[in-house]
Structure formats: C-alpha cells, structure tokens
Design a protein around this motif. Structure first.
Motif, PDB file in Angstrom:
ATOM      1  N   VAL A 166       0.774  -1.330  -0.125  1.00  0.00           N
ATOM      2  CA  VAL A 166       0.074  -0.058   0.029  1.00  0.00           C
ATOM      3  C   VAL A 166       0.763   1.241  -0.130  1.00  0.00           C
ATOM      4  N   PHE A 167       0.696   2.068  -0.787  1.00  0.00           N
ATOM      5  CA  PHE A 167       1.644   3.225  -1.225  1.00  0.00           C
ATOM      6  C   PHE A 167       1.111   4.233  -0.230  1.00  0.00           C
ATOM      7  N   MET A 168       2.058   4.880   0.521  1.00  0.00           N
ATOM      8  CA  MET A 168       1.893   6.225   1.287  1.00  0.00           C
ATOM      9  C   MET A 168       3.030   7.026   1.339  1.00  0.00           C
ATOM     10  N   ARG A 169       2.667   8.259   1.695  1.00  0.00           N
ATOM     11  CA  ARG A 169       4.001   9.481   2.054  1.00  0.00           C
ATOM     12  C   ARG A 169       3.957   9.462   3.398  1.00  0.00           C
ATOM     13  N   GLY A 170       5.119  10.036   3.604  1.00  0.00           N
ATOM     14  CA  GLY A 170       5.434  10.435   5.283  1.00  0.00           C
ATOM     15  C   GLY A 170       4.584  11.447   5.857  1.00  0.00           C
ATOM     16  N   PHE A 171       4.330  12.374   5.361  1.00  0.00           N
ATOM     17  CA  PHE A 171       2.988  13.532   5.691  1.00  0.00           C
ATOM     18  C   PHE A 171       1.945  13.164   4.543  1.00  0.00           C
ATOM     19  N   GLU A 172       0.648  12.904   5.216  1.00  0.00           N
ATOM     20  CA  GLU A 172      -0.454  12.968   4.302  1.00  0.00           C
ATOM     21  C   GLU A 172      -1.458  14.029   4.645  1.00  0.00           C
ATOM     22  N   GLY A 173      -1.655  15.107   3.772  1.00  0.00           N
ATOM     23  CA  GLY A 173      -2.421  16.135   3.988  1.00  0.00           C
ATOM     24  C   GLY A 173      -2.010  17.002   5.205  1.00  0.00           C
ATOM     25  N   ASP A 174      -2.810  17.101   6.167  1.00  0.00           N
ATOM     26  CA  ASP A 174      -2.541  17.671   7.458  1.00  0.00           C
ATOM     27  C   ASP A 174      -2.248  16.669   8.532  1.00  0.00           C
ATOM     28  N   ARG A 175      -1.869  15.518   8.332  1.00  0.00           N
ATOM     29  CA  ARG A 175      -2.015  14.333   9.313  1.00  0.00           C
ATOM     30  C   ARG A 175      -0.485  13.832   9.065  1.00  0.00           C
ATOM     31  N   ARG A 176       0.028  13.372  10.220  1.00  0.00           N
ATOM     32  CA  ARG A 176       0.930  12.487  10.424  1.00  0.00           C
ATOM     33  C   ARG A 176       0.288  10.967  10.405  1.00  0.00           C
ATOM     34  N   VAL A 196       2.375  -1.522   4.515  1.00  0.00           N
ATOM     35  CA  VAL A 196       2.176  -0.131   4.089  1.00  0.00           C
ATOM     36  C   VAL A 196       3.625   0.422   3.814  1.00  0.00           C
ATOM     37  N   CYS A 197       3.792   0.942   2.555  1.00  0.00           N
ATOM     38  CA  CYS A 197       5.098   1.295   2.151  1.00  0.00           C
ATOM     39  C   CYS A 197       5.142   2.962   2.111  1.00  0.00           C
ATOM     40  N   ILE A 198       5.990   3.638   2.798  1.00  0.00           N
ATOM     41  CA  ILE A 198       5.956   4.913   2.874  1.00  0.00           C
ATOM     42  C   ILE A 198       7.365   5.188   1.984  1.00  0.00           C
ATOM     43  N   HIS A 199       6.759   5.715   0.876  1.00  0.00           N
ATOM     44  CA  HIS A 199       7.787   6.129  -0.129  1.00  0.00           C
ATOM     45  C   HIS A 199       8.247   7.635  -0.203  1.00  0.00           C
ATOM     46  N   ALA A 200       9.526   7.715  -0.584  1.00  0.00           N
ATOM     47  CA  ALA A 200       9.731   9.156  -1.086  1.00  0.00           C
ATOM     48  C   ALA A 200       8.831  10.090  -1.565  1.00  0.00           C
ATOM     49  N   GLY A 201       8.720  11.299  -0.981  1.00  0.00           N
ATOM     50  CA  GLY A 201       7.717  12.037  -1.588  1.00  0.00           C
ATOM     51  C   GLY A 201       6.827  12.751  -0.599  1.00  0.00           C
ATOM     52  N   CYS A 202       6.096  13.451  -0.598  1.00  0.00           N
ATOM     53  CA  CYS A 202       5.294  14.054   0.360  1.00  0.00           C
ATOM     54  C   CYS A 202       3.711  14.623  -0.198  1.00  0.00           C
ATOM     55  N   GLY A 203       3.110  14.438   0.739  1.00  0.00           N
ATOM     56  CA  GLY A 203       1.376  14.540   0.719  1.00  0.00           C
ATOM     57  C   GLY A 203       0.839  15.542   1.391  1.00  0.00           C
ATOM     58  N   ASN A 204       1.745  16.468   1.845  1.00  0.00           N
ATOM     59  CA  ASN A 204       1.399  17.945   2.745  1.00  0.00           C
ATOM     60  C   ASN A 204       1.925  18.955   1.829  1.00  0.00           C
ATOM     61  N   PRO A 205       0.774  19.753   1.056  1.00  0.00           N
ATOM     62  CA  PRO A 205       1.048  20.834  -0.135  1.00  0.00           C
ATOM     63  C   PRO A 205       1.985  21.917   0.706  1.00  0.00           C
ATOM     64  N   GLU A 212      10.178  23.865  -1.793  1.00  0.00           N
ATOM     65  CA  GLU A 212      10.135  23.601  -3.104  1.00  0.00           C
ATOM     66  C   GLU A 212      11.569  23.366  -3.772  1.00  0.00           C
ATOM     67  N   ALA A 213      12.427  24.106  -3.395  1.00  0.00           N
ATOM     68  CA  ALA A 213      13.946  24.161  -3.884  1.00  0.00           C
ATOM     69  C   ALA A 213      14.861  23.266  -3.287  1.00  0.00           C
ATOM     70  N   ASP A 214      14.367  22.405  -2.436  1.00  0.00           N
ATOM     71  CA  ASP A 214      15.173  21.504  -1.572  1.00  0.00           C
ATOM     72  C   ASP A 214      14.512  20.100  -1.835  1.00  0.00           C
ATOM     73  N   ALA A 215      14.908  19.393  -2.811  1.00  0.00           N
ATOM     74  CA  ALA A 215      14.319  18.031  -3.162  1.00  0.00           C
ATOM     75  C   ALA A 215      14.355  16.993  -2.242  1.00  0.00           C
ATOM     76  N   TYR A 216      15.850  17.228  -1.312  1.00  0.00           N
ATOM     77  CA  TYR A 216      16.056  16.137  -0.260  1.00  0.00           C
ATOM     78  C   TYR A 216      15.027  16.338   0.819  1.00  0.00           C
ATOM     79  N   SER A 217      15.025  17.710   1.279  1.00  0.00           N
ATOM     80  CA  SER A 217      14.147  17.834   2.442  1.00  0.00           C
ATOM     81  C   SER A 217      12.446  17.636   2.162  1.00  0.00           C
ATOM     82  N   ARG A 218      12.130  17.829   0.833  1.00  0.00           N
ATOM     83  CA  ARG A 218      10.653  17.570   0.553  1.00  0.00           C
ATOM     84  C   ARG A 218      10.487  16.034   0.365  1.00  0.00           C
TER      85      ARG A 218
END
Length: 352
Positions: A166-176, A196-205, A212-218
């Motif tokens: 199951v794909f997820m990101r480390g932050f999802e919307g406004d929730r951990r 549940v697999c937490i993949h690189a990326g981010c679900g928190n806009p 935006e300019a820091d791909a590692y942090s994002r």
C-alpha cells in the motif's frame, strides 16, 4: 527464492487514465506543452499544471548515465512495452519488480472526488500490467486517502490483482501517519497481508511549498519522520500483524533513529522491551550500495533491509544495477546478500 527489486517505478502515461469510470471522464488529465520547454510536457489535473516527469526527458547527462536511466526507454519506463521491460529485468538478473507510482509522489488533487477517480483508474491500470507481466510486475495500491470509506475496497481489489503493498507518503495532508484517521487503512492492510510502504515524496502541500527548492527535504525527510513516529508511538503494537516499508530514503540514518527512539522512550517511561526493535516492529528500509552497510546491519537488523534500483527514475537513489552491485561489492557475506535480495523483500511483500 526470487530476486526482488524492492523499489521500481512506472511512469504514468495517458494509458493510466483510460480506466476511468464513465461518470469520471470529466476528471481525466489533459496533456499540454510549455512552448519554452518542449522537452517537459505537463498535465492539467483538476485545473492545475503538473509536470510529467522522466518519461520523455532526453538522455545523456552524467547523472542519467550514472543511474542507468539512459539504458531504459520510454516504452519500458511507461510499461507501454511490457515484454521489453521483462526482458530488461532478465538482463539485470531480477525476477520480480515492485512498482510504485510517480505522479502520486505528491498529492494529485485536493479534491476528494478527483483523487478517488484517478486512484481507481491507476489501480486498474496496474492490475492489467500485473496480469500481462505474468506476475513478475507486482505493485503498490494507491489508496484514496481523502475517501477513507473507499480505501478497504481498493486494497481488496489490489490484493486480488497482484498488488503486494500500500503506497503512502510520510506526511499525508495535514496528518502524520500515526493519526487515528488512518486506522481503517492499517486494519485493512494487515487483514490483506500487505505492508504499508512509505515512499519518498510528500502529501502535505504546505511542506512541499516550503521545500520547493530542496528536493532532499521535500522527498526524504518525511520518510525519516514517519519511521520515528510509527516506531516511537507503537503503531506496530496497536496493529500486531502490520508491516511497514520505508522506501527510497537510503539507510545510514536508521541506527541513529532507533537509538533516539529508545532513548526518548526510556526518558518518557515507555521503554520497549526488545533486543531488536526494528525486527520486532516489522519495519523494513531500502538501503543503497553507497550506504555503510556493515555498520548499519551491525547496529540495526540484517533481516529488515531490502534494496531497489529505482527503475525508471534518475535521481540520487537511482542505480539500475544496484542488485548486481550488491552481489559483487564484497561488503557483505553472501548469506546476508541473499537476505537483502530475496528473503527480506519476500517477507516484507509476502511474495513466495
């Protein structure tokens, strides 16, 4: 045991949206080109521009040569030619690839109706890819997280059609990810024996905008944060059959985070009675060949690391021949290499 590439990708093409329900055709992404950047096509999704990554980018840069991106083709990256993808897997010595999405690495839409429509279409597309691939192309279900009442059905559909995660990101919307909102998803995941697999990326806009300019942090920091919170908050105790994978974030940080969790838990009077916290928590991490693997395995758990090539992408986690390189590096004993290439990912993804 099969050799399992634990982190690969499919680059979404128009084919991904051919599975929309008739009532959802209005949400179908449309393609366009920026006249100033004809090499970087974009999609219009829910009225917003989204760059289409990787598939049509020209090759030849040093980074692409190093990662092996230039050895792939648009047809193999998008799985327009599944036969060619399977043949390339044979060349790489890989029996099974586990496919993660690309366009979903950030939120595809903040409109739950649009998100539901596009995730359902994507999951149907991957189900057909699995069937045509003879079971060698396993995949991660993308759950419609803003429509939690639909999640169990999508996980069930995925389980019946070759999904193994199951794909997820480390932050999802406004929730951990330790938010009780996700409990129904975790219940369904353990019921269907899917990690549940937490993949690189981010679900928190907001975080995406901030970095935006820091791909590692994002992309990477949400993985580490999720690992810490899920371990420290005892999610593995609340869901005793749930497994979790932390994908495409390297692994040098793992011993530090485990030590930090244990120290923090002792300070708060919640010490874990465990000699191997990573194994007991059923948490797995993808390592890279440039990680300090002997140190990591000595201070974490050699039974809880897997490796992936990041097939289809071209970034700091991409190494097309990572699995071959691990075999020939001499860094690890052959028995440990076998664990990382076969035993551990088979256990994580419940692949026989």
């Amino acid at each position: 045991m099969p050799i399992i590439d634990a982190d690969c990708h499919v680059i979404e093409s128009e084919q991904a949206w051919e599975y929309l329900d008739p009532a959802d055709q209005q949400y179908k992404p449309t393609s366009m080109f920026d006249p100033n950047r004809p090499d970087r096509p974009i999609w219009i999704i829910d009225g917003k521009e989204r760059q289409r990554p990787f598939a049509t980018r020209g090759t030849g840069s040093a980074a692409e040569q190093l990662s092996g991106f230039s050895e792939t083709s648009q047809a193999t990256r998008t799985l327009a030619d599944i036969t060619a993808r399977l043949a390339h897997m044979d060349e790489l010595g890989v029996d099974v690839q586990v496919l993660f999405p690309t366009i979903f690495l950030t939120r595809i839409s903040e409109n739950p109706v649009v998100e539901l429509a596009l995730t359902k279409s994507y999951n149907r597309w991957l189900a057909d890819i699995w069937a045509e691939g003879g079971g060698r192309l396993r995949w991660a279900v993308v759950p419609p997280l803003d429509s939690m009442d639909e999640v169990e059905g999508q996980l069930r559909y995925g389980k019946e059609h070759g999904a193994c995660a199951v794909f997820m990101r480390g932050f999802e919307g406004d929730r951990r990810l330790v938010d009780s909102y996700f409990d129904p998803l975790y219940e369904a995941a353990q019921e269907y024996d899917m990690p549940v697999c937490i993949h690189a990326g981010c679900g928190n806009p907001a975080f995406v905008g901030l970095t935006e300019a820091d791909a590692y942090s994002r992309n990477k920091l949400p993985i580490i944060s999720a690992f810490h919170s899920m371990m420290y908050r005892g999610l593995w105790q609340r869901f005793p059959r749930l497994r979790a994978g932390f994908i495409e974030g390297a692994a040098n940080w793992v011993p530090y985070i485990i030590n930090e969790v244990q120290h923090r838990a002792r300070r708060d009077g919640n010490g874990f009675d465990s000699d191997n916290l990573m194994a007991d928590s059923r948490m797995y991490v993808t390592c890279q060949t440039n990680d300090d693997l002997p140190y990591i395995f000595a201070n974490a758990s050699e039974d809880n690391f897997v490796i992936g090539s990041d097939y289809g992408h071209s970034d700091t986690s991409s190494e097309l021949e990572a699995l071959k390189s691990l075999k020939t590096s001499g860094l690890l004993e052959p028995r440990v290499v076998d664990k990382v290439l076969s035993d551990n990912p088979a256990r994580l993804y419940a692949i026989e």
